[in-house]
Design an enzyme around this catalytic site. Structure first.
Site, PDB file in Angstrom:
ATOM      1  N   ASP A   1       2.062   4.481   7.050  1.00 30.38           N
ATOM      2  CA  ASP A   1       3.286   3.829   7.662  1.00 30.38           C
ATOM      3  C   ASP A   1       2.827   2.930   8.725  1.00 30.38           C
ATOM      4  O   ASP A   1       2.557   3.321   9.749  1.00 30.38           O
ATOM      5  CB  ASP A   1       4.005   5.179   8.028  1.00 30.38           C
TER       6      ASP A   1
ATOM      7  N   ASP B   1       6.894  -1.110   4.638  1.00 36.54           N
ATOM      8  CA  ASP B   1       5.879  -0.777   5.589  1.00 36.54           C
ATOM      9  C   ASP B   1       5.252   0.837   5.286  1.00 36.54           C
ATOM     10  O   ASP B   1       4.747   1.213   6.206  1.00 36.54           O
ATOM     11  CB  ASP B   1       6.380  -0.843   7.031  1.00 36.54           C
ATOM     12  N   GLU B   2       5.587   1.141   4.084  1.00 34.92           N
ATOM     13  CA  GLU B   2       4.936   2.368   3.739  1.00 34.92           C
ATOM     14  C   GLU B   2       4.528   2.478   2.338  1.00 34.92           C
ATOM     15  O   GLU B   2       4.972   1.968   1.430  1.00 34.92           O
ATOM     16  CB  GLU B   2       6.210   3.586   3.638  1.00 34.92           C
TER      17      GLU B   2
END
Ligand code: TTP
Ligand code: CA
Length: 367
Positions: free
Chosen positions: A10, A110-111
């Site tokens: 993350d 973003d993960e």
């Protein structure tokens, strides 16, 4: 079944970190990235902020005027969101992360989840070094930091990751998983929102440990079979959801401009061979096979054309792409007198062995 080793990566304060990347001068100041609604200069909401701004109480979703008030008297920097730029950075990181995993699942900008069981031979000790190496490579090649959670499944990896940010690395071994979750409030579990946790509290269930020891038949009576079993399993750190790519790209392509306009096949092929290298690397990294190869051509008069060919059986190698690109271009050049200005190479019609299990996570995302 072998112990799985699953990671969640993350990226830290992502939009704000991207802004720091392109303008390092703001790194030591509070940085707030927001969506400006445009009605007045002040109206809009905070998308995210760096950790300096967070110390002053700035939070995602907060009205911008409130963030301004909290940061009054500081040299805070306020910036509008630039999704295109964040996606570019995200793609570069994802490409590196993908190369570390046997299977890879991007869940947002973003993960991403990685199944690295094979790479670390099922060992959580190896996983630590492996994650450190991965973090260092992204840091040196892209300049972005992120947090990693490592666990025996996606559920534990996710909660592990949240427990230490930014730049965290949290490892929870299978035998520690239940104890790790036990003291946490139930709302840390995916699918337990405000309403559900209030209902659970009325049944005397506050922590994940409370939920883990609650009678599963009673959970099913309240929430139905699927959810009841899910809550019971999740609280017991059990999750067999596989890591798998979602919404596979429909095509992979690259386009480039020739150094000069040309009608010469050999000259144009120099460019398409370069583009093919990139396309083929992507294909390999994503573990795909393609059945269609296409070329895209922009001519000197700026008109554009494309030509494609469907293969009899799926292929996955660079030479096949080069072969058909040459054939398509050769044929195309014989049909026109005009010079070529830009060329593109594209492969599509992908196939891949994929398990087709209905996932609980997608159940929550759509409900
Ligand atoms: P998050 O991962 O929730 O947050 P973050 O990356 O900013 O911070 P960290 O992980 O270090 O806690 O969200 C990822 C991005 O999504 C974030 O950078 C901006 C965007 N976002 C919004 O636009 N609005 C929101 O309400 C949230 C929570 C995130
Ligand atoms: Ca993040």
């Amino acid at each position: 079944m072998q112990n799985r080793v699953v990671m969640l990566a993350d990226f830290d304060y992502f939009f704000a970190q991207c802004e720091e990347l392109r303008n390092p001068a703001i790194k030591d100041k509070p940085v707030v990235v927001g969506v400006y609604s445009g009605r007045t200069e002040e109206s809009g909401a905070v998308s995210t902020s760096n950790y300096i701004a967070r110390k002053y109480g700035v939070k995602s979703g907060m009205p911008l005027f409130m963030a301004k008030r909290k940061l009054e008297g500081t040299d805070a920097v306020f910036l509008p969101v630039d999704h295109q730029y964040y996606e570019q950075i995200s793609n570069r990181i994802m490409q590196i992360l993908r190369s570390y995993a046997t299977s890879f699942e991007q869940v947002s900008v973003d993960e991403a989840y990685l199944d690295v069981t094979g790479q670390v031979q099922g060992s959580f000790e190896n996983a630590k070094n492996y994650a450190e190496k991965m973090k260092a490579e992204v840091k040196s090649r892209v300049g972005v930091s992120f947090s990693v959670g490592v666990g025996p499944n996606k559920l534990v990896a996710k909660i592990a990751c949240e427990s230490q940010k930014p730049d965290g690395l949290t490892i929870v071994k299978p035998e520690e998983a239940k104890g790790f979750l036990a003291p946490l409030p139930v709302n840390r579990l995916l699918g337990v929102g405000k309403k559900t946790s209030a209902k659970m509290e009325s049944l005397g269930i506050k922590t994940i440990a409370d939920l883990a020891s609650y009678d599963v038949q009673k959970l099913m009576a309240v929430w139905g079979k699927t959810l009841g079993v899910y809550f019971h399993d999740a609280a017991n750190a059990a999750d067999d959801d596989v890591v798998q790519e979602q919404g596979e790209a429909e095509s992979i392509s690259r386009i480039g401009t020739l150094k000069q306009d040309s009608h010469d096949l050999a000259f144009i092929l120099q460019k398409t061979d370069e583009l093919t290298e990139d396309v083929a690397n992507d294909v390999t990294e994503r573990n795909l096979s393609f059945k269609q190869v296409a070329v895209y051509v922009v001519l000197a008069d700026l008109s554009s054309k494309s030509r494609s060919i469907t293969l009899e059986k799926p292929a996955r190698d660079k030479e096949t792409i080069k072969h058909y690109v040459k054939e398509l271009l050769d044929r195309f050049l014989s049909e026109t007198q005009l010079e070529v200005r830009r060329v593109g190479v594209k492969v599509s019609d992908f196939s891949r062995e994929e398990p087709s299990q209905k996932q609980l996570t997608s159940f929550f995302q759509t409900s």
